[in-house]
Enzyme design. Structure first.
Site, PDB file in Angstrom:
ATOM      1  N   ASP A  71       0.846  -1.200   0.000  1.00 32.08           N
ATOM      2  CA  ASP A  71       0.000   0.000   0.000  1.00 32.08           C
ATOM      3  C   ASP A  71       0.885   1.255   0.000  1.00 32.08           C
ATOM      4  OD1 ASP A  71       0.774  -0.778   2.633  1.00 32.08           O
ATOM      5  OD2 ASP A  71      -0.769   0.495   3.528  1.00 32.08           O
ATOM      6  N   ASP A 102       8.925   4.285  -0.968  1.00 28.86           N
ATOM      7  CA  ASP A 102       8.201   3.726   0.187  1.00 28.86           C
ATOM      8  C   ASP A 102       6.986   2.942  -0.274  1.00 28.86           C
ATOM      9  OD1 ASP A 102       7.181   3.165   2.661  1.00 28.86           O
ATOM     10  OD2 ASP A 102       6.599   5.210   3.133  1.00 28.86           O
ATOM     11  N   GLU A 135       0.029  -1.117   5.904  1.00 30.74           N
ATOM     12  CA  GLU A 135       1.105  -0.552   6.716  1.00 30.74           C
ATOM     13  C   GLU A 135       0.903   0.950   6.893  1.00 30.74           C
ATOM     14  OE1 GLU A 135       4.748   1.095   8.214  1.00 30.74           O
ATOM     15  OE2 GLU A 135       3.844   1.602   6.314  1.00 30.74           O
ATOM     16  N   HIS A 348       6.305   9.957   0.952  1.00 27.77           N
ATOM     17  CA  HIS A 348       5.014  10.585   1.278  1.00 27.77           C
ATOM     18  C   HIS A 348       4.874  11.976   0.635  1.00 27.77           C
ATOM     19  CE1 HIS A 348       4.046   7.884   5.013  1.00 27.77           C
ATOM     20  NE2 HIS A 348       4.751   7.249   4.107  1.00 27.77           N
TER      21      HIS A 348
END
Ligand code: ZN
Length: 382
Positions: A71, A102, A135, A348
């Site tokens: 995810d 990530d 996660e 992010h």
């Protein structure tokens, strides 16, 4: 042209828009790569989460796991991205897309490492890939469910690499061997609403909260275990008031986010919070979201560090910074854990990206770890 398939796998994964907790077929893609390499897949899907255990019996003793998540966090405003976040465009040897660092890039490197080793018929230890789509979200039905299944089946690995982007300036400069714990708190102060010109007939909940907030921000959280950042407590929300300037608020709600050093435990934190609220009409809701953990110095961390040094020449820093990670679920089961992945400069963020060269370096480090794990696993202690 790159000499590994890591960029190719990363592109395939990024193009599946798996915003948490959706998997969007990422784990099916892993199966399509791993099955021809001799892996079997077990699905543990609960609460709308996709979890997979991929396993392959080794030619050598010992079992090494790779822990990861498919995810990704939401993209934010798509028009601000230099390339569409799920297009996986490579420009000037940089791969752009949500999850590039990530941590679809890290998963891609592990896949490429396995392909190269198994195609060369290298004798390997038993291998597991423990992959969740939960996660970045709640992490309630993710890796913890995988670890429970392994415990039930008595198939826990001997050690685990978590593929989170641990690196700072260049691949391998930092590994994480543990993380601080997390306690999250809501405190509700109860007063009595009234007219601000008639305070004798009201109890101002913000005035109740003020001295408590002062005490909390000046709390001594005790001893600090070396190797970990100190305990920190941040006031993250305050809610009170009706919006009118002449109304005394009858309630005030605050929230706290505490990241604790293992020098204190959950009970110690609770005790200090209740002391701060002593004598005040307040209701506390205290949640222990994540336990602190740390893999001690020993064979496994030495092995990871040596592999990084052989491939890159870098001397690695063993670190415990940042938020918590899924490594905690393995650590709680007594498994030595090292987090080693790509650099984290754009995680992010809008415009997340990774240099293709990093994917190649990380693949080579993973290959070296897998090869040498087989040689030293019998002495794996901690
Ligand atoms: Zn991650």
């Amino acid at each position: 042209m790159p000499d590994t398939n890591a960029p190719l796998h990363a592109i395939e994964l990024i193009q599946r828009p798996s915003t948490t907790p959706d998997d969007r077929g990422c784990q099916d893609y892993l199966e399509s790569v791993l099955e021809p390499l001799g892996f079997t897949r077990t699905c543990i899907n609960t609460g709308g989460i996709t979890n997979s255990i991929y396993q392959r019996r080794g030619e050598k003793t010992g079992c090494l796991a790779f822990v990861g998540h498919t995810d990704v966090v939401p993209c934010g405003p798509v028009e601000q991205w230099p390339h569409p976040p799920f297009a996986a465009v490579i420009e000037n040897d940089v791969l752009h897309g949500r999850g590039a660092q990530d941590m679809k890039g890290g998963i891609a490197c592990w896949l490429a490492a396995l392909e190269q080793l198994i195609e060369k018929n290298a004798p390997l230890p038993s291998m597991q890939l423990l992959i969740t789509s939960d996660e970045e979200g709640e992490s309630i039905d993710g890796t913890i469910r995988i670890v429970e299944a392994l415990q039930e089946g008595h198939t826990l690995p001997d050690a685990a690499i978590v593929g989170e982007p641990s690196s700072s300036e260049e691949v391998g400069d930092v590994i994480r061997r543990g993380r601080r714990g997390v306690v999250q708190v809501t405190v509700l102060f109860k007063g009595k609403q009234g007219h601000s010109a008639y305070p004798h007939d009201a109890t101002n909940a913000v005035h109740l909260a003020a001295p408590v907030l002062n005490r909390i921000t000046h709390t001594d959280w005790g001893e600090t275990t070396p190797g970990f950042p100190p305990t920190t407590c941040q006031i993250t929300n305050i809610q009170a008031g009706t919006g009118a300037i002449n109304v005394i608020p009858g309630t005030c709600s605050i929230s706290l986010d505490i990241r604790y050093n293992p020098g204190i435990d959950f009970d110690g934190i609770r005790k200090r919070l209740y002391e701060s609220c002593d004598g005040v009409d307040a209701a506390l809701d205290i949640r222990h979201q994540a336990r602190a953990f740390s893999t001690p110095d020993g064979v496994f961390l030495d092995l990871v560090e040596s592999s990084i040094r052989r491939v890159t020449g870098i001397v690695t820093k063993r670190d415990t910074g940042g938020g918590t990670s899924d490594g905690r679920f393995l650590a709680a089961a007594g498994i030595p854990v090292a987090e080693l992945g790509l650099t984290n400069s754009t995680i992010h963020q809008i415009g997340e990206c990774v240099a293709v060269a990093e994917l190649e370096t990380l693949t080579n480090i993973y290959i070296d770890i897998i090869i040498h794990f087989g040689a030293s696993c019998k002495t794996l202690g901690g």
